[in-house]
Write a protein that holds these residues in place. Sequence first.
Motif: not given
Length: 207
Positions: A18, A20, A23-24, A26-27, A57-58, A60-62, A68
Amino acid sequence: MTEHPKRQQAAAGGTRRRGAVLEEAILRAAVDELTESGYAGLTMDKVAARAGTNKNALYRRWPNRLALGIAAYRQLVTTVQPPDTGELRADVLEWLRRANRHWSSPLGAILRELLGAAGGASELLGQLQDQSGEAAAAPWLTILGRAVARGEASPEALHPRVATVAVVLLRNEFVVRGVPAAPDDVLVEIVDEVYLPLVRRRGPESG
């Protein structure tokens, strides 16, 4: 009945990722996809599969793959200190040559793809380190500030738009003209015919 691969992966990992940590991941997956396939080959499906998560999940952030892609590109760019040769012309020319080498590299090709995809999306362009903005202008202002202290440039030249004129002109060679790399004589011309005369005559006329 065979268990779903993603469920197997989650079980192997012990706990669901979940925040950070996710997110790490995914990046990192986006960076790998970007370097292997360029922006043209970057898709939300591929990144999600590589990161072992789902597209929600992507998103929601980008909001889209361009956002992205820009976030992934920023992970690839390292911060480099501007040159300090003790002379304005040499500093500007060296910094411009570094930019030229970067934009001519595979990483620079990714940057050009992102610029083309962003088009007029100024809010996304502003996220790119190579675009005008405080982060991009800072090294140019540092170079120019040293020159002002040495008496090589006018204090009135210390403005982000003035300081970054040279790199904006170089960027146009790539974006507008589509050149794979700018010849060195073009860089010299930008510095000698545009940049230096501009920063030296910014102040009010004396007398």
